[in-house]
Design an enzyme around this catalytic site. Structure first.
Site, short mmCIF file in Angstrom:
data_model
loop_
_atom_site.label_atom_id
_atom_site.label_comp_id
_atom_site.label_asym_id
_atom_site.label_seq_id
_atom_site.Cartn_x
_atom_site.Cartn_y
_atom_site.Cartn_z
N CYS A 169 0.80 -1.23 0.00
CA CYS A 169 0.00 0.00 0.00
C CYS A 169 0.83 1.28 0.00
CB CYS A 169 -0.98 0.00 1.15
SG CYS A 169 -0.23 -0.07 2.77
N LYS A 175 -5.58 -9.26 11.26
CA LYS A 175 -5.55 -7.80 11.07
C LYS A 175 -6.93 -7.36 10.63
CE LYS A 175 -3.37 -4.12 8.43
NZ LYS A 175 -2.28 -3.75 7.53
N ARG A 197 -2.11 6.24 8.09
CA ARG A 197 -2.23 6.41 6.64
C ARG A 197 -1.73 7.79 6.22
NH1 ARG A 197 -7.78 2.91 5.66
NH2 ARG A 197 -6.86 0.96 6.44
N LYS A 224 -4.01 -7.20 15.43
CA LYS A 224 -3.94 -5.77 15.16
C LYS A 224 -5.30 -5.24 14.80
CE LYS A 224 -2.06 -2.59 11.85
NZ LYS A 224 -1.39 -2.41 10.61
N SER A 233 -1.72 3.35 15.41
CA SER A 233 -1.62 4.80 15.41
C SER A 233 -2.80 5.49 16.10
CB SER A 233 -1.47 5.32 13.98
OG SER A 233 -2.55 4.86 13.18
C1 PBG Z 1 -0.03 -1.54 5.85
C2 PBG Z 1 -0.14 -1.24 7.29
C3 PBG Z 1 -1.08 -0.43 7.96
C4 PBG Z 1 -0.68 -0.38 9.29
C5 PBG Z 1 0.45 -1.18 9.40
N1 PBG Z 1 0.75 -1.71 8.16
C6 PBG Z 1 -2.20 0.37 7.46
C7 PBG Z 1 -3.39 -0.22 6.84
O1 PBG Z 1 -3.57 -1.45 6.78
O2 PBG Z 1 -4.16 0.58 6.36
C8 PBG Z 1 -1.37 0.40 10.38
C9 PBG Z 1 -0.53 0.76 11.54
C10 PBG Z 1 -1.08 1.79 12.44
O3 PBG Z 1 -2.21 2.31 12.32
O4 PBG Z 1 -0.34 2.15 13.36
N2 PBG Z 1 -0.94 -2.40 5.30
#
Ligand code: PBG
Length: 325
Positions: free
Chosen positions: A121, A194, A204, A247, A273
């Site tokens: 991504c 996840k 993001r 996660k 985050s």
């Molecule tokens: C990539 C990824 C994401 C996060 C970690 N790896 C974002 C998503 O899936 O949109 C999020 C980490 C965070 O919010 O701290 N795929």
């Protein structure tokens, strides 16, 4: 009053509370996420995540050294490339920001574990975690991209690779690519359960990876599901995952506990985050004590069963632990 059990006996003072404390936190358990950009001398604050920056590899080395000196065991790297395209080709550029930063950190900060996030991504122009066909991410077409990316991280010197894309079969694809190229000893930490979460918002911005259309619900999990998390983790373990991740962390403590109890595998939890920024924002407004809320969050994640925690609080929490002695 002949009460046989008076729980307050063991809460009398800090020393006795420490004696009977069931769960502990240690900087060894923390994994600090870092965002690496191309160039030199870059240190650009991420607005929604106070204390965090997009950094070039040279500055990241200093950040990594500081983390190591605080006793933090590991960092996880996310790349923000110069160039994005439909196929995410810069994900496996040997001179890409992540590959460069791995080499920097490994040579200058010995002993610090360097984990890399393996995903598309950050590298695709559309911001999705794989190759788009017919307006959706094509699972099997994405596996090759992920395998090439993981291999390029291993070649650059990564200690652990961490696929976060949620494609089916990625762990086995990455495992066999690593093995075929002589990297049998590199562990895979899979983002196994996840969820499609609103709590990734600030990330993001930090990683510039917001999907340009649609959302991630065709590949990330439905927040309502817990049995499915068990199946996801089982699958990843079968495919060769060494560490499994849940996660986000705080809204999914029940899932962390279930995964730990069912599999007895090393479990990582990602204190994402949004979980970080909420506490920061409330503390800034004076609505709660930021340090206490941080420590309470982290201990709750450990109590739920996580062995290690990916957290933007890593440095602050390590400092707080040093203060406590
Ligand atoms: C990539 C990824 C994401 C996060 C970690 N790896 C974002 C998503 O899936 O949109 C999020 C980490 C965070 O919010 O701290 N795929």
């Amino acid at each position: 009053m002949g009460l046989i059990y008076r729980p307050r006996r063991l809460r009398k003072g800090e020393s006795i509370r420490r004696l009977v404390r069931e769960t502990s936190l240690s900087a060894d358990d923390f994994i600090l996420p870092l965002f690496v950009t191309p160039g030199k001398g870059v240190k650009k604050p991420i607005k929604s995540m106070p204390g965090h920056y997009q950094m070039s590899a040279d500055n990241m080395r200093k950040e990594a050294k500081e983390a190591k000196d605080l006793g933090i065991s590991s960092v996880i790297l996310f790349g923000i490339p110069e160039h994005k395209d439909e196929a995410g080709t810069s994900a496996y550029d040997p001179k890409g920001p992540v590959q460069t930063a791995i080499a920097e950190i490994k040579s200058r900060v010995p002993g610090l574990i360097v984990i890399t996030d393996v995903c598309a991504c950050e590298y695709t122009s559309h911001g999705h975690c794989g190759i788009i066909k017919n307006n959706d991410v094509d699972n099997d077409a994405t596996l090759e991209l992920l395998s090439r990316e993981a291999l390029s991280h291993a070649e650059a010197g990564a200690d652990i690779v961490a696929p976060s894309d949620m494609m089916d079969g990625r762990v086995s694809a990455i495992r066999s690519t690593l093995d075929d190229n002589g990297f049998t000893g590199i562990p895979i930490m899979s983002y196994a359960a996840k969820y499609a979460s609103a709590f990734y918002g600030p990330f993001r911005d930090a990683a510039e990876s917001t999907p340009q259309f649609g959302d991630r619900r065709t590949y990330q999990m439905d927040p309502a599901n817990s049995d499915e998390a068990v199946r996801e983790v089982m699958l990843d373990i079968t495919e060769g995952a060494d560490i499994v991740m849940v996660k986000p962390a705080l809204p999914y403590l029940d899932v962390i506990r279930r995964i730990k109890s069912e599999f007895n595998y090393p479990v990582a939890a990602y204190n994402v985050s949004g979980e970080f920024s909420m506490i920061k924002a409330a503390a800034e407004k004076g609505w709660l004590d930021g340090e206490r809320a941080m420590m309470e969050s982290l201990i709750s994640i450990r109590r739920a069963g996580a062995d290690m925690i990916l957290t933007y609080f890593a440095k602050e929490a390590a400092k707080a632990l040093q203060k406590q002695g």
